[in-house]
Design an enzyme around this catalytic site. Structure first.
Site, PDB file in Angstrom:
ATOM      1  N   TYR A  81       0.381  13.893   0.391  1.00 51.90           N
ATOM      2  CA  TYR A  81      -0.054  14.487   1.910  1.00 51.90           C
ATOM      3  C   TYR A  81      -0.002  16.259   1.669  1.00 51.90           C
ATOM      4  CZ  TYR A  81       0.449   9.711   3.133  1.00 51.90           C
ATOM      5  OH  TYR A  81       0.299   8.345   3.021  1.00 51.90           O
ATOM      6  N   ARG A  98       2.004  20.069   6.395  1.00 50.56           N
ATOM      7  CA  ARG A  98       3.142  19.253   6.839  1.00 50.56           C
ATOM      8  C   ARG A  98       3.984  19.977   7.655  1.00 50.56           C
ATOM      9  NH1 ARG A  98       6.256  16.373   4.614  1.00 50.56           N
ATOM     10  NH2 ARG A  98       5.953  14.615   5.960  1.00 50.56           N
ATOM     11  N   GLU A 132       0.934  -1.314   0.055  1.00 51.31           N
ATOM     12  CA  GLU A 132       0.085   0.083   0.050  1.00 51.31           C
ATOM     13  C   GLU A 132       0.726   1.179  -0.117  1.00 51.31           C
ATOM     14  OE1 GLU A 132      -2.182  -0.501   3.759  1.00 51.31           O
ATOM     15  OE2 GLU A 132      -3.509  -2.012   2.965  1.00 51.31           O
ATOM     16  N   ARG A 136       3.322   7.751  -0.396  1.00 53.64           N
ATOM     17  CA  ARG A 136       4.500   8.887  -0.527  1.00 53.64           C
ATOM     18  C   ARG A 136       5.478   8.631  -1.510  1.00 53.64           C
ATOM     19  NH1 ARG A 136       5.476  11.774   3.945  1.00 53.64           N
ATOM     20  NH2 ARG A 136       4.809  10.277   5.297  1.00 53.64           N
ATOM     21  N   CYS A 140      -3.879  33.978   9.882  1.00 51.13           N
ATOM     22  CA  CYS A 140      -3.671  34.580  11.042  1.00 51.13           C
ATOM     23  C   CYS A 140      -3.383  33.449  12.364  1.00 51.13           C
ATOM     24  CB  CYS A 140      -5.031  35.310  11.592  1.00 51.13           C
ATOM     25  SG  CYS A 140      -5.401  36.121  10.188  1.00 51.13           S
TER      26      CYS A 140
HETATM   27  N1  LLP Z   1      -1.557   2.068   4.435  1.00 54.62           N
HETATM   28  C1  LLP Z   1      -2.158   2.528   5.440  1.00 54.62           C
HETATM   29  C2  LLP Z   1      -2.984   1.552   6.262  1.00 54.62           C
HETATM   30  C3  LLP Z   1      -1.743   3.665   5.941  1.00 54.62           C
HETATM   31  O1  LLP Z   1      -2.281   4.305   7.177  1.00 54.62           O
HETATM   32  C4  LLP Z   1      -1.046   4.605   5.332  1.00 54.62           C
HETATM   33  C5  LLP Z   1      -0.527   6.013   5.617  1.00 54.62           C
HETATM   34  C6  LLP Z   1      -0.459   4.057   4.103  1.00 54.62           C
HETATM   35  C7  LLP Z   1      -0.709   2.780   3.619  1.00 54.62           C
HETATM   36  C8  LLP Z   1       0.401   4.896   3.014  1.00 54.62           C
HETATM   37  O2  LLP Z   1       1.686   5.131   3.655  1.00 54.62           O
HETATM   38  P1  LLP Z   1       2.784   5.797   2.804  1.00 54.62           P
HETATM   39  O3  LLP Z   1       3.413   4.796   1.870  1.00 54.62           O
HETATM   40  O4  LLP Z   1       2.258   7.063   2.096  1.00 54.62           O
HETATM   41  O5  LLP Z   1       3.877   6.165   4.117  1.00 54.62           O
HETATM   42  N2  LLP Z   1       0.149  12.880   6.635  1.00 54.62           N
HETATM   43  C9  LLP Z   1       1.330  12.095   6.909  1.00 54.62           C
HETATM   44  C10 LLP Z   1       1.293  10.609   6.561  1.00 54.62           C
HETATM   45  C11 LLP Z   1       0.497  10.067   7.256  1.00 54.62           C
HETATM   46  C12 LLP Z   1       0.212   8.598   6.779  1.00 54.62           C
HETATM   47  C13 LLP Z   1      -0.981   7.752   7.196  1.00 54.62           C
HETATM   48  N3  LLP Z   1      -1.196   6.280   6.736  1.00 54.62           N
HETATM   49  C14 LLP Z   1       2.611  12.927   6.258  1.00 54.62           C
HETATM   50  O6  LLP Z   1       2.178  13.954   5.545  1.00 54.62           O
HETATM   51  O7  LLP Z   1       3.696  12.536   6.535  1.00 54.62           O
END
Ligand code: LLP
Length: 422
Positions: free
Chosen positions: A375, A315, A276, A279, A346
């Site tokens: 994100y 972020r 999954e 990023r 603000c």
């Molecule tokens: N699978 C699940 C169950 C997740 O909760 C997430 C991310 C992913 C896959 C994907 O993760 P990635 O490959 O993108 O790391 N807003 C935060 C990141 C939050 C991630 C939440 N879950 C940021 O801007 O760094």
């Protein structure tokens, strides 16, 4: 590797100059490179060559429907976390049999929508959720495929807000509780057990935590299969990090090798691997384009005030995260300046960069916040009644607006003054 490079003194995305995009679409605007997206998707997918796998793009990282459509064309499935994301994934043409539905708090109507769509499985996170899915499936006279999200209690060594695989986190079930739930679910007439799942956190920069988590979860999968639980897949979640500044995360190939190595003792179990990633596919494929409004010298600091704010890119304020800044037009001999780059909102928390050394911008100058494809837009909001940014997808020397800039009228469309206040 990405496709944001200078040609002379102008910053380009593939064959399109970013100042041209700003002139036609305005700012702030998110700009994504189709070529970078494709390269990242393919490199990730190829890292799992040789083992049966499905790459389910994590929609929350970037949910623009054109981005999702591109992924679908390359063969991606989708990892979704809400009824809204399910709707997007289906509108983008995703194959429901490649959709996994994660989320610790699915509502009944979302479960119903997932069942109607015929998704691959629900990644369930609590005993109550399994019971509710059984109830909804019974009512709909169908069977629901599930996978239980296991919390392997592994330290992802990342920012605490995006670490999810520890006992103290709200996610998943401890190994023992998961075992008990599988046994219980085996007796439920409207549940089909499909897989086992974990996700330990995001922006991981080492392979070891992935390796440890996968080995633990695969060990549990083997025990369960020996007991007759019909698992057909192992979902390893997402979480692979990207370089924002000086991080040196493993490449997708190294990550793939670590996963395959962790699974080596379990060969012969006939499990499809589901990943999954979010990023790592989109992060460095996008930037936020913004224009300088003012330079202000405070008593203690310099401020560069730009037209993007923390409602556009949350972020830095939320995780104190770093995004590189590049001038869209490089000016020869420009002096440097150490400043906070801030937005018009603000709140003192409205910053995009702090104490950053920059080539001194002039009002009107454009800058690009790098690595903003994941994100970025998806976490943006309308705080301060700021219409959300436009989104542009570049393809070679062409670009398309894939989301129009919101208008203030649209923001107010669903608000009403009741008669008794008129
Ligand atoms: N699978 C699940 C169950 C997740 O909760 C997430 C991310 C992913 C896959 C994907 O993760 P990635 O490959 O993108 O790391 N807003 C935060 C990141 C939050 C991630 C939440 N879950 C940021 O801007 O760094």
């Amino acid at each position: 590797m990405n496709h944001f490079e200078y040609q002379g003194d102008r910053l380009f995305c593939e064959g399109v100059a970013l100042d041209d995009i700003a002139a036609k679409v305005g700012t702030p605007t998110y700009v994504y490179s189709h070529a970078t997206l494709e390269r990242h998707f393919r490199v990730f997918d190829e890292a799992f060559t040789g083992i049966p796998h499905i790459v389910c793009f994590s929609v929350k990282a970037n949910s623009n429907i054109a981005v999702l459509r591109a992924m679908v064309k390359w063969g991606a499935g989708m990892d979704i976390v809400s009824g809204g994301e399910l709707y997007r994934a289906l509108r983008a043409g995703a194959d429901p049999q490649k959709i996994v539905f994660s989320c610790v708090g699915k509502r009944e109507d979302e479960i119903e929508a997932g069942l109607r769509a015929g998704i691959l499985c629900f990644n369930v996170e609590s005993p109550g959720e399994i019971e509710l899915i059984e109830k909804v499936a019974a009512r709909m006279n169908t069977r629901a495929a599930i996978s239980i999200r296991v919390n392997p209690d592994v330290d992802a060594e990342t920012h605490p807000y995006i670490s999810t695989g520890l006992k103290k986190n709200k996610f998943g079930l401890p190994m023992d509780a998961a075992r008990a739930e599988y046994r219980k679910a085996m007796g439920m007439p409207h549940i089909v057990i499909r897989g086992i799942d974990c996700h330990i956190g995001s922006q991981l920069t080492k392979t070891m935590p992935f390796h440890d988590a996968i080995a633990r979860v695969a060990g549990l999968a083997r025990e369960l299969k020996e007991e007759g639980v019909p698992l057909t897949h192992l979902d390893i979640g997402g979480g692979l990090g990207i370089p924002y500044k000086e991080e040196e995360p493993p490449s997708p190939a190294e990550y793939g090798r670590a996963v395959i190595e962790a699974l080596a003792p379990f060969r012969g179990m006939d499990l499809t691997v589901i990943c999954e990633p979010g990023r790592v596919i989109v992060g460095n494929a996008g930037i936020l384009l913004t224009r300088t409004l003012y330079l202000k010298q405070g008593e203690a600091k310099n401020f560069v005030i730009v037209d993007a704010a923390f409602n556009d890119l949350l972020r830095p304020a939320f995780y104190d995260s770093y995004h590189g800044i590049k001038p869209v037009l490089r000016r020869a001999g420009a002096a440097t300046l150490t400043a906070d780059v801030v937005g018009p909102i603000c709140e003192s928390g409205d910053f995009l960069a702090r104490d950053r050394e920059l080539r001194r911008p002039e009002p009107g100058d454009l800058m690009a916040f790098m690595s903003a494809g994941a994100y970025g837009f998806s976490m943006s909001s309308n705080y301060n009644t700021r219409p959300r940014a436009a989104e542009v997808l570049v393809h070679g020397d062409q670009f398309s607006v894939v989301r129009e800039r919101e208008t203030v009228e649209e923001l107010l469309e669903n608000e009403h003054i009741p008669d008794w206040l008129k």
